[in-house]
Design a protein around this motif. Structure first.
Motif, PDB file in Angstrom:
ATOM      1  N   GLU A  48       0.707  -1.404   0.080  1.00 33.03           N
ATOM      2  CA  GLU A  48      -0.195  -0.054  -0.102  1.00 33.03           C
ATOM      3  C   GLU A  48       0.938   1.281  -0.068  1.00 33.03           C
ATOM      4  N   LEU A  49       0.506   2.160  -1.001  1.00 34.05           N
ATOM      5  CA  LEU A  49       1.420   3.399  -1.096  1.00 34.05           C
ATOM      6  C   LEU A  49       1.293   4.273   0.236  1.00 34.05           C
ATOM      7  N   LEU A  50       0.032   4.540   0.534  1.00 29.24           N
ATOM      8  CA  LEU A  50      -0.011   5.509   1.853  1.00 29.24           C
ATOM      9  C   LEU A  50       0.377   4.759   3.006  1.00 29.24           C
ATOM     10  N   PRO A  51       1.124   5.367   3.916  1.00 31.08           N
ATOM     11  CA  PRO A  51       1.413   4.575   5.203  1.00 31.08           C
ATOM     12  C   PRO A  51       0.342   4.654   6.055  1.00 31.08           C
ATOM     13  N   ASP A  52      -0.772   5.442   6.234  1.00 34.03           N
ATOM     14  CA  ASP A  52      -1.801   5.377   7.246  1.00 34.03           C
ATOM     15  C   ASP A  52      -2.697   4.128   6.664  1.00 34.03           C
ATOM     16  N   ASN A  53      -2.956   3.867   5.485  1.00 32.88           N
ATOM     17  CA  ASN A  53      -3.852   2.673   5.119  1.00 32.88           C
ATOM     18  C   ASN A  53      -2.950   1.330   5.319  1.00 32.88           C
ATOM     19  N   ALA A  54      -1.720   1.378   5.040  1.00 32.85           N
ATOM     20  CA  ALA A  54      -1.011   0.144   5.560  1.00 32.85           C
ATOM     21  C   ALA A  54      -1.046  -0.266   6.882  1.00 32.85           C
ATOM     22  N   ALA A  55      -0.759   0.722   7.890  1.00 36.74           N
ATOM     23  CA  ALA A  55      -0.911   0.809   9.209  1.00 36.74           C
ATOM     24  C   ALA A  55      -2.544   0.156   9.577  1.00 36.74           C
ATOM     25  N   ASP A  56      -3.383   0.650   8.865  1.00 32.58           N
ATOM     26  CA  ASP A  56      -4.879   0.505   9.340  1.00 32.58           C
ATOM     27  C   ASP A  56      -5.274  -0.928   8.810  1.00 32.58           C
ATOM     28  N   CYS A  57      -4.547  -1.560   7.583  1.00 27.95           N
ATOM     29  CA  CYS A  57      -4.621  -2.833   7.135  1.00 27.95           C
ATOM     30  C   CYS A  57      -4.203  -3.631   8.094  1.00 27.95           C
ATOM     31  N   ARG A  58      -3.017  -3.471   8.616  1.00 28.81           N
ATOM     32  CA  ARG A  58      -2.531  -4.483   9.549  1.00 28.81           C
ATOM     33  C   ARG A  58      -3.148  -4.416  10.789  1.00 28.81           C
ATOM     34  N   LYS A  59      -3.560  -3.420  11.411  1.00 29.79           N
ATOM     35  CA  LYS A  59      -4.478  -3.562  12.489  1.00 29.79           C
ATOM     36  C   LYS A  59      -5.789  -4.213  12.119  1.00 29.79           C
ATOM     37  N   ARG A  60      -6.434  -3.797  11.150  1.00 28.14           N
ATOM     38  CA  ARG A  60      -7.669  -4.472  11.035  1.00 28.14           C
ATOM     39  C   ARG A  60      -7.473  -5.969  10.635  1.00 28.14           C
ATOM     40  N   ASN A  90       4.097  -8.958   6.321  1.00 32.81           N
ATOM     41  CA  ASN A  90       3.314  -9.284   4.787  1.00 32.81           C
ATOM     42  C   ASN A  90       2.453  -8.027   4.392  1.00 32.81           C
ATOM     43  N   ILE A  91       2.312  -6.992   5.076  1.00 33.92           N
ATOM     44  CA  ILE A  91       1.406  -5.995   4.643  1.00 33.92           C
ATOM     45  C   ILE A  91       2.529  -4.757   4.847  1.00 33.92           C
ATOM     46  N   LEU A  92       2.839  -4.300   3.700  1.00 39.99           N
ATOM     47  CA  LEU A  92       4.107  -3.305   3.553  1.00 39.99           C
ATOM     48  C   LEU A  92       3.671  -2.166   2.902  1.00 39.99           C
ATOM     49  N   ASN A  93       4.169  -0.974   3.521  1.00 39.97           N
ATOM     50  CA  ASN A  93       4.187   0.507   2.823  1.00 39.97           C
ATOM     51  C   ASN A  93       5.304   0.531   1.742  1.00 39.97           C
ATOM     52  N   GLY A  94       4.432   0.566   0.532  1.00 39.12           N
ATOM     53  CA  GLY A  94       5.542   0.844  -0.564  1.00 39.12           C
ATOM     54  C   GLY A  94       4.652   1.040  -1.851  1.00 39.12           C
ATOM     55  N   ASP A  95       5.584   0.875  -3.062  1.00 42.65           N
ATOM     56  CA  ASP A  95       4.661   1.407  -4.283  1.00 42.65           C
ATOM     57  C   ASP A  95       4.892  -0.009  -5.300  1.00 42.65           C
ATOM     58  N   ALA A  96       3.842  -0.366  -5.426  1.00 41.42           N
ATOM     59  CA  ALA A  96       3.742  -1.889  -6.305  1.00 41.42           C
ATOM     60  C   ALA A  96       4.137  -1.590  -7.789  1.00 41.42           C
ATOM     61  N   LEU A  97       4.079  -0.335  -8.098  1.00 39.88           N
ATOM     62  CA  LEU A  97       4.611  -0.181  -9.787  1.00 39.88           C
ATOM     63  C   LEU A  97       6.126  -0.110  -9.614  1.00 39.88           C
ATOM     64  N   THR A  98       6.649   0.592  -8.735  1.00 35.23           N
ATOM     65  CA  THR A  98       8.071   0.663  -8.697  1.00 35.23           C
ATOM     66  C   THR A  98       8.803  -0.700  -8.123  1.00 35.23           C
ATOM     67  N   MET A  99       7.859  -1.189  -7.012  1.00 34.33           N
ATOM     68  CA  MET A  99       8.417  -2.517  -6.338  1.00 34.33           C
ATOM     69  C   MET A  99       9.267  -2.039  -5.271  1.00 34.33           C
ATOM     70  N   LEU A 100       9.466  -0.864  -4.843  1.00 35.90           N
ATOM     71  CA  LEU A 100      10.055  -0.283  -3.889  1.00 35.90           C
ATOM     72  C   LEU A 100       9.505  -0.082  -2.530  1.00 35.90           C
ATOM     73  N   ASP A 101       9.882  -0.311  -1.356  1.00 37.77           N
ATOM     74  CA  ASP A 101       9.121   0.112  -0.042  1.00 37.77           C
ATOM     75  C   ASP A 101       9.341   1.657   0.010  1.00 37.77           C
ATOM     76  N   ALA A 102       8.975   2.132   1.458  1.00 34.34           N
ATOM     77  CA  ALA A 102       8.841   3.444   1.817  1.00 34.34           C
ATOM     78  C   ALA A 102      10.411   4.056   1.747  1.00 34.34           C
ATOM     79  N   GLU A 103      11.395   3.206   1.842  1.00 34.04           N
ATOM     80  CA  GLU A 103      12.828   3.665   1.862  1.00 34.04           C
ATOM     81  C   GLU A 103      13.472   3.604   0.542  1.00 34.04           C
ATOM     82  N   ASP A 104      12.665   3.246  -0.434  1.00 32.32           N
ATOM     83  CA  ASP A 104      13.277   3.126  -1.537  1.00 32.32           C
ATOM     84  C   ASP A 104      14.088   1.893  -1.891  1.00 32.32           C
ATOM     85  N   ASN A 105      14.070   1.035  -0.966  1.00 35.16           N
ATOM     86  CA  ASN A 105      14.640  -0.505  -1.238  1.00 35.16           C
ATOM     87  C   ASN A 105      13.729  -1.439  -1.836  1.00 35.16           C
ATOM     88  N   PRO A 106      14.236  -2.434  -2.710  1.00 32.79           N
ATOM     89  CA  PRO A 106      13.208  -3.451  -2.978  1.00 32.79           C
ATOM     90  C   PRO A 106      12.449  -4.065  -2.045  1.00 32.79           C
TER      91      PRO A 106
END
Length: 232
Positions: free
Chosen positions: A90-102, A134-150
């Protein structure tokens, strides 16, 4: 289920519109057997706060209850398998956190109903750890995480008894996988805009699939699924 739109600004900035419950269930019903197979893996590349993943998890946990509801240890083991099969980016960090909590709250509610006072106190900690992997904040188009790592996901495989095997893979390599024997692979890795090279994992030819597949970048010793958070 949550509203389809959190704000007009988020729609304008990110095109963020959540799928409603009716569409979620209609789409998942098209692959109903897979949603009810505990080890069938699902990856949602723009998971939002988890509308699809939450429903998949509920379906899998219903199977766990039906098959293993009378045995607390088996319930925990196969609920772990179900959670370990679900992945999201998930691109947006608040959504990723909400997904994990959910997802965590869905497991905890089912666990307390099924297990009552006989649960292992380590169980929810293990589930929380798996969801963090398993639920990560990142960009599925670039396949990089929030720190620009794979983006790196962990595979959780039940081996014997309560023992699981964790293996970590790069998402980009997994999606590039199954290269046929007579096709070529990049030997030098990915070249970034600044010229830096991100080395690739080794690949191996798999006789069963008749294709090249990436080797894991890290393998961990067998451990009880209750103790996966202590494996690093």
């Amino acid at each position: 289920m949550a509203e389809q739109v959190k704000s007009k600004q988020r729609v304008a900035d990110h095109g963020e519109v959540f799928t409603n419950e009716r569409e979620v269930n209609a789409m998942l019903d098209m692959v109903k057997q897979e949603t009810e197979r505990l080890d069938s893996r699902f990856l949602e590349p723009a998971c939002g706060d988890g509308n699809f993943l939450a429903e998949i998890l509920r379906r899998k946990l219903a199977v766990v209850k039906q098959r293993y509801g009378k045995n607390p240890r088996d319930w925990e083991k196969y609920a772990f398998v179900a959670v370990g099969s679900i992945y999201g980016v998930e691109l947006l960090p608040d959504n990723a956190a909400d997904c994990r909590k959910r997802l965590l709250s869905i497991v905890e509610e089912a666990w307390r109903r099924a297990i009552k006072t006989d649960g292992d106190p380590r169980f929810m900690g293990a589930i929380s750890y798996v969801l963090a992997r398993n639920i990560l904040n990142g960009d599925a188009l670039t396949m990089l995480d929030a720190e620009d790592n794979p983006i790196i996901f962990s595979e959780w495989s039940l081996v014997t008894g309560d023992k699981v095997k964790r293996r970590d893979f790069r998402l980009d390599e997994m999606l590039e996988g199954n290269v046929k024997q007579n096709e070529s692979l990049s030997l030098f890795g990915d070249i970034a805009d600044n010229g830096d090279v991100s080395p690739r994992s080794e690949w191996e030819y798999d006789e069963e699939t008749q294709a090249f597949i990436p080797k894991p970048i890290t393998e961990y010793p067998l451990t009880s699924f209750y103790e996966v958070m202590n494996g690093e």
